[in-house]
Design a protein around this motif. Structure first.
Motif, PDB file in Angstrom:
ATOM      1  N   THR A   1      14.997 -28.611  -0.146  1.00  0.00           N
ATOM      2  CA  THR A   1      15.774 -29.307   0.891  1.00  0.00           C
ATOM      3  C   THR A   1      16.654 -28.322   1.659  1.00  0.00           C
ATOM      4  O   THR A   1      16.728 -28.365   2.897  1.00  0.00           O
ATOM      5  CB  THR A   1      16.635 -30.421   0.264  1.00  0.00           C
TER       6      THR A   1
ATOM      7  N   THR B   1      16.009 -27.333   5.849  1.00  0.00           N
ATOM      8  CA  THR B   1      16.958 -27.891   6.816  1.00  0.00           C
ATOM      9  C   THR B   1      17.825 -26.781   7.390  1.00  0.00           C
ATOM     10  O   THR B   1      17.823 -25.655   6.906  1.00  0.00           O
ATOM     11  CB  THR B   1      17.860 -28.966   6.149  1.00  0.00           C
ATOM     12  N   GLU B   2      18.579 -27.126   8.410  1.00  0.00           N
ATOM     13  CA  GLU B   2      19.486 -26.171   9.038  1.00  0.00           C
ATOM     14  C   GLU B   2      20.786 -26.102   8.235  1.00  0.00           C
ATOM     15  O   GLU B   2      21.761 -26.780   8.538  1.00  0.00           O
ATOM     16  CB  GLU B   2      19.778 -26.600  10.483  1.00  0.00           C
ATOM     17  N   THR B   3      20.776 -25.299   7.178  1.00  0.00           N
ATOM     18  CA  THR B   3      21.973 -25.134   6.347  1.00  0.00           C
ATOM     19  C   THR B   3      22.364 -23.661   6.366  1.00  0.00           C
ATOM     20  O   THR B   3      21.552 -22.789   6.664  1.00  0.00           O
ATOM     21  CB  THR B   3      21.705 -25.568   4.888  1.00  0.00           C
TER      22      THR B   3
END
Length: 181
Positions: free
Chosen positions: A52, A56-58
């Motif tokens: 995850t 995602t853009e983390t």
């Protein structure tokens, strides 16, 4: 262990009663009833977290944060079985009329000698076809569990052939030691 190796461990007047090796290969023990589900939950969650975070853009820190947890999860799910099998492949047991000697060579080198008369209790966990484990209750702080059965600090003869016979030899030798004091 060769005959000369065994003799090098014996003290004057000590007699060899039995020598052997732990069961080899993949081995499940009673504590795996809890450890396997825990490892699957831990590993599954850690892998889910990491997938995850990566997809995602983390921030980079968040993506890196899960890596140690994934590695620990992989070790708990599978790696510990390989480490345990490797440790058992290099482990040898010797029972004399006075002591139990457990020697492990290789990366996790260890030598344990336990005087029979000082062992407060001995237990036998018998499995199928005569294989079993003999555990020794040792009165000290050495009883902390390891991550794998063969690396546990509790002295034991793990997965040995004809365990009931070895247990009988051990009890006889132990009673001889205590009666001769």
């Amino acid at each position: 262990m060769s005959d000369s190796d065994i003799r090098s461990f014996l003290m004057p007047g000590e007699k060899l009663l039995w020598s052997g090796r732990p069961g080899q290969g993949f081995l499940l023990t009673s504590r795996d009833v809890l450890l396997v589900p825990f490892s699957l939950l831990w590993g599954g969650f850690a892998i889910f977290w990491e997938i995850t975070a990566i997809s995602t853009e983390t921030p980079v820190f968040t993506k890196l944060w899960g890596i140690p947890f994934v590695l620990m999860g992989l070790y708990l799910m599978a790696g510990r079985f390989f480490v345990d099998a490797a440790a058992r492949a290099r482990t040898e047991y010797v029972l004399t009329n006075r002591r139990v000697i457990i020697r492990r060579s290789g990366l996790f080198r260890h030598l344990s000698t336990n005087q029979l008369e000082l062992l407060p209790s001995i237990s036998l966990e018998e499995g199928s076809r005569g294989k079993g484990t003999i555990k020794f209750c040792v009165p000290s702080n050495r009883r902390m569990s390891g991550w794998t059965p063969s690396l546990a600090n509790e002295p034991q003869l793990l997965g040995i052939e004809d365990a009931r016979h070895v247990y009988s030899l051990l009890e006889t030798a132990r009673s001889d030691c205590t009666s001769s004091r």
